[in-house]
Design a protein around this motif. Structure first.
Motif, mmCIF file in Angstrom:
data_model
loop_
_atom_site.group_PDB
_atom_site.id
_atom_site.type_symbol
_atom_site.label_atom_id
_atom_site.label_comp_id
_atom_site.label_asym_id
_atom_site.label_seq_id
_atom_site.Cartn_x
_atom_site.Cartn_y
_atom_site.Cartn_z
ATOM 1 N N UNK A 1 -4.617 2.345 -3.652
ATOM 2 C CA UNK A 1 -3.867 2.969 -2.555
ATOM 3 C C UNK A 1 -4.155 4.456 -2.412
ATOM 4 N N UNK A 2 -4.589 5.094 -3.494
ATOM 5 C CA UNK A 2 -4.787 6.544 -3.459
ATOM 6 C C UNK A 2 -6.103 6.959 -2.831
ATOM 7 N N UNK A 3 -7.066 6.046 -2.725
ATOM 8 C CA UNK A 3 -8.370 6.433 -2.207
ATOM 9 C C UNK A 3 -8.530 6.061 -0.731
ATOM 10 N N UNK A 4 -7.496 5.451 -0.146
ATOM 11 C CA UNK A 4 -7.570 5.011 1.244
ATOM 12 C C UNK A 4 -6.771 5.937 2.149
ATOM 13 N N UNK A 5 -7.235 6.161 3.364
ATOM 14 C CA UNK A 5 -6.409 6.903 4.326
ATOM 15 C C UNK A 5 -5.229 6.032 4.751
ATOM 16 N N UNK A 6 -4.015 6.559 4.749
ATOM 17 C CA UNK A 6 -2.839 5.753 5.099
ATOM 18 C C UNK A 6 -2.933 5.070 6.461
ATOM 19 N N UNK A 7 -3.791 5.562 7.328
ATOM 20 C CA UNK A 7 -3.904 4.969 8.662
ATOM 21 C C UNK A 7 -4.357 3.515 8.619
ATOM 22 N N UNK A 8 -5.068 3.109 7.556
ATOM 23 C CA UNK A 8 -5.576 1.732 7.514
ATOM 24 C C UNK A 8 -4.563 0.765 6.903
ATOM 25 N N UNK A 9 -3.466 1.270 6.351
ATOM 26 C CA UNK A 9 -2.494 0.395 5.692
ATOM 27 C C UNK A 9 -1.929 -0.661 6.637
ATOM 28 N N UNK A 10 -1.844 -0.337 7.905
ATOM 29 C CA UNK A 10 -1.228 -1.253 8.865
ATOM 30 C C UNK A 10 -2.230 -2.226 9.479
ATOM 31 N N UNK A 11 -3.480 -2.185 9.029
ATOM 32 C CA UNK A 11 -4.504 -3.082 9.556
ATOM 33 C C UNK A 11 -5.083 -3.922 8.426
ATOM 34 N N UNK B 1 -12.843 11.110 -1.928
ATOM 35 C CA UNK B 1 -12.244 10.101 -1.048
ATOM 36 C C UNK B 1 -12.993 9.976 0.275
ATOM 37 N N UNK B 2 -13.754 11.005 0.644
ATOM 38 C CA UNK B 2 -14.491 10.932 1.903
ATOM 39 C C UNK B 2 -15.539 9.823 1.894
ATOM 40 N N UNK B 3 -16.034 9.456 0.704
ATOM 41 C CA UNK B 3 -16.999 8.357 0.621
ATOM 42 C C UNK B 3 -16.341 7.032 1.005
ATOM 43 N N UNK B 4 -15.097 6.868 0.600
ATOM 44 C CA UNK B 4 -14.386 5.642 0.941
ATOM 45 C C UNK B 4 -14.049 5.612 2.426
ATOM 46 N N UNK B 5 -13.663 6.747 2.972
ATOM 47 C CA UNK B 5 -13.354 6.820 4.399
ATOM 48 C C UNK B 5 -14.585 6.482 5.233
ATOM 49 N N UNK C 1 0.824 -1.212 0.000
ATOM 50 C CA UNK C 1 0.000 0.000 0.000
ATOM 51 C C UNK C 1 0.857 1.259 0.000
ATOM 52 N N UNK C 2 1.865 1.319 0.873
ATOM 53 C CA UNK C 2 2.714 2.516 0.927
ATOM 54 C C UNK C 2 3.530 2.676 -0.351
ATOM 55 N N UNK C 3 4.047 1.568 -0.880
ATOM 56 C CA UNK C 3 4.817 1.649 -2.120
ATOM 57 C C UNK C 3 3.973 2.115 -3.281
ATOM 58 N N UNK C 4 2.741 1.605 -3.373
ATOM 59 C CA UNK C 4 1.840 2.008 -4.457
ATOM 60 C C UNK C 4 1.462 3.473 -4.341
ATOM 61 N N UNK C 5 1.183 3.924 -3.131
ATOM 62 C CA UNK C 5 0.803 5.334 -2.940
ATOM 63 C C UNK C 5 1.972 6.257 -3.282
ATOM 64 N N UNK C 6 3.176 5.872 -2.860
ATOM 65 C CA UNK C 6 4.343 6.701 -3.172
ATOM 66 C C UNK C 6 4.557 6.794 -4.674
ATOM 67 N N UNK C 7 4.376 5.670 -5.384
ATOM 68 C CA UNK C 7 4.556 5.687 -6.835
ATOM 69 C C UNK C 7 3.513 6.580 -7.505
#
Length: 391
Positions: free
Chosen positions: A60-70, A28-32, A10-16
Motif C-alpha cells: 500500500x505504501x508504494x502505490x499512489x492512493x488514486x489507484x485504490x478505487x480501481x 515510488x516513481x518507478x511503480x507509478x 489499501x487505505x487501511x494498510x496505508x494508514x497503519x
C-alpha cells in the motif's frame, strides 16, 4: 464487493503503515510509471518476504492512493491454500482481494501459477514473493526459478518487472505474533524495472531448454533484489557477493517456487491428504453421484441467481434445464451442452460466466475409476477459487 474490499484494504494498510508506524519510501516513481504502462502489457512485481502481511501493508505504501478505487489496476497475488483458503468463511474475502491459491510443495506446474500466467497474458499485474517463503532472520533468501517461469510465460507481451525491497517488517509483525505492532520504522526501496529482453532473445536464438531460461531470469532478478537490499541496509560488498553465491547455488540445485524438501510442509501436506480422505470417503465410494444429486437440488436456486433473482425468464430457464440435465448425467462439456440447449446465443455474458463456473465444477468432479484418481481430482477443486481470475 471487490471494489470495496480492495479500497478498504489499501487505505487501511496505508494508514497503519504511515500513521501507526513510520514508513519511508524511495523510488515510488518507478511503480507509478509501471502502473501507467500501455494497455495489454503485463506487470510483475517482486519483493523480499519477511512478514505474513508484507502484502498488503508494504504494497500500500508504494502505490499512489488514486489507484485504490480501481481494482483493475491493482495486483493479483499468490497465497498458500492452507493459509488463505483453509476456512470456507474466508474464501470470498481472499477471492475479492485478488488472491490466487497455490499449494506448498507442489512445484511450478499447478493451477495457481497457471492462473497467474493467464492474468499476465491478459496484461494484468501479478505480485510474487520469489523467495517462496518468509525469511527467518530478515535477510534475503535465494530467489527460486518459479518467477522465471512467470516471466517467460508472458515474454511475447514484454512484461515490466519492478523489484522492491523493505526492512523493518520483522519488527512490525514478528513470526508467531497475532497482531501487528506500532511505532516501528519501515524502509522501502523501489528499483528500476529489470530488463530480461537479452535473456529471452538468447533463449530463442540458441534454443535454450525452458529450465535454463527460468534459472537465468531468476538469477538476474535475485541479483537485482540482493543489490537493492544491500543498498537499503547498507551492507558491505562482501556480504552481497555471498548472497549472490548462495542464490546461484540454490538455482543449480533446481529449487522451484516452493521447496518440496521442507519437512514441515511435507508433514502438513500429508495430514491434508489424510484429512481429505476422512472427510470424503463416502464420495470416494460412490463417485460423484451424491454430488450431482445435491447439485440437481440446487439447480433452480442457481438458475434464479443467473437470472438476477427471477427464475421465470427464458435465459434462466435454459440454464436451469441445462444444469438439471447435467446433474441427471448429461454432457459435462460446456460447448456441447450450450449448443444442444440453444443457450449460447440467448444467455448474456454474466450468465455464461455462471455456466462456465458450473461446467468447471462438474469437470473436476467427473467419475473416476480409482479412489486415488478421485482424490486427486477433488483436490483440484482449488480451481473453483481460481475462476474469479477468469471472470
Amino acid at each position: 464487493m471487490r471494489s470495496l474490499v480492495m479500497y478498504v484494504l489499501a487505505h487501511g494498510s496505508r494508514a497503519f503503515m504511515t500513521r501507526a508506524n513510520s514508513t519511508t519510501v524511495e523510488g515510488a516513481e518507478h511503480m507509478t510509471a509501471a502502473l501507467a504502462r500501455e494497455a495489454g502489457r503485463p506487470l510483475i512485481t517482486v519483493c523480499n518476504h519477511v512478514a505474513s502481511m508484507d502484502d498488503p501493508l508494504v504494497m500500500s505504501t508504494i502505490l499512489p492512493p488514486a489507484v485504490y478505487s480501481d481494482p483493475a489496476q491493482l495486483r493479483w497475488t499468490l497465497c498458500a491454500s492452507d493459509r488463505c483458503f483453509h476456512r470456507e468463511l474466508l474464501v470470498p474475502f481472499f477471492r475479492a482481494a485478488k488472491v490466487l491459491p497455490v499449494e506448498r510443495g507442489a512445484g511450478m506446474f499447478q493451477p495457481g501459477l497457471a492462473a497467474a500466467e493467464e492474468r499476465l497474458r491478459a496484461g494484468d499485474w501479478v505480485h510474487i514473493f520469489p523467495e517462496g517463503t518468509r525469511s527467518r532472520d530478515g535477510r534475503m533468501q535465494p530467489v527460486r526459478k518459479g518467477v522465471g517461469r512467470l516471466v517467460a510465460a508472458c515474454a511475447e507481451a514484454d512484461p515490466v518487472i519492478v523489484p522492491f525491497v523493505h526492512s523493518g517488517m520483522r519488527e512490525v509483525l514478528p513470526k508467531g505474533a497475532l497482531l501487528p505492532k506500532v511505532n516501528q520504522e519501515v524502509k522501502v526501496l523501489v528499483g528500476e524495472p529489470i530488463d530480461v529482453s537479452d535473456l529471452l532473445a538468447a533463449a530463442a536464438q540458441q534454443g535454450w531448454p525452458e529450465d535454463t531460461l527460468y534459472v537465468r531470469i531468476a538469477h538476474r532478478i535475485g541479483g537485482r533484489m540482493a543489490a537493492l537490499k544491500a543498498q537499503l541496509d547498507g551492507l558491505p560488498q562482501e556480504e552481497l557477493s555471498a548472497q549472490r553465491e548462495a542464490q546461484q547455488a540454490a538455482l543449480e540445485q533446481g529449487l522451484d517456487l516452493y521447496d518440496p524438501a521442507d519437512n514441515a510442509y511435507r508433514a502438513q501436506s500429508l495430514w491434508e491428504r489424510v484429512s481429505f480422505r476422512m472427510q470424503h470417503r463416502e464420495w470416494a465410494a460412490h463417485g460423484v453421484a451424491s454430488a450431482k444429486a445435491r447439485f440437481a437440488a440446487a439447480a433452480a436456486k442457481l438458475s434464479a441467481a443467473a437470472g438476477g433473482g427471477k427464475s421465470d425468464g427464458s435465459s434462466s430457464s435454459s440454464i436451469g434445464s441445462w444444469m438439471e440435465a447435467v446433474a441427471a448425467g448429461g454432457s459435462n462439456n460446456a460447448a456441447d451442452a450450450a449448443q444442444g440447449a440453444g443457450v449460447e446465443g440467448s444467455v448474456p455474458a454474466e450468465k455464461r460466466k455462471l455456466l462456465a463456473l458450473v461446467t468447471d465444477w462438474l469437470s473436476t468432479g467427473s467419475p473416476c475409476s480409482e479412489p486415488s484418481e478421485y482424490y486427486s481430482k477433488q483436490r483440484s477443486l482449488h480451481m473453483i477459487q481460481l475462476l474469479q481470475a477468469r471472470v
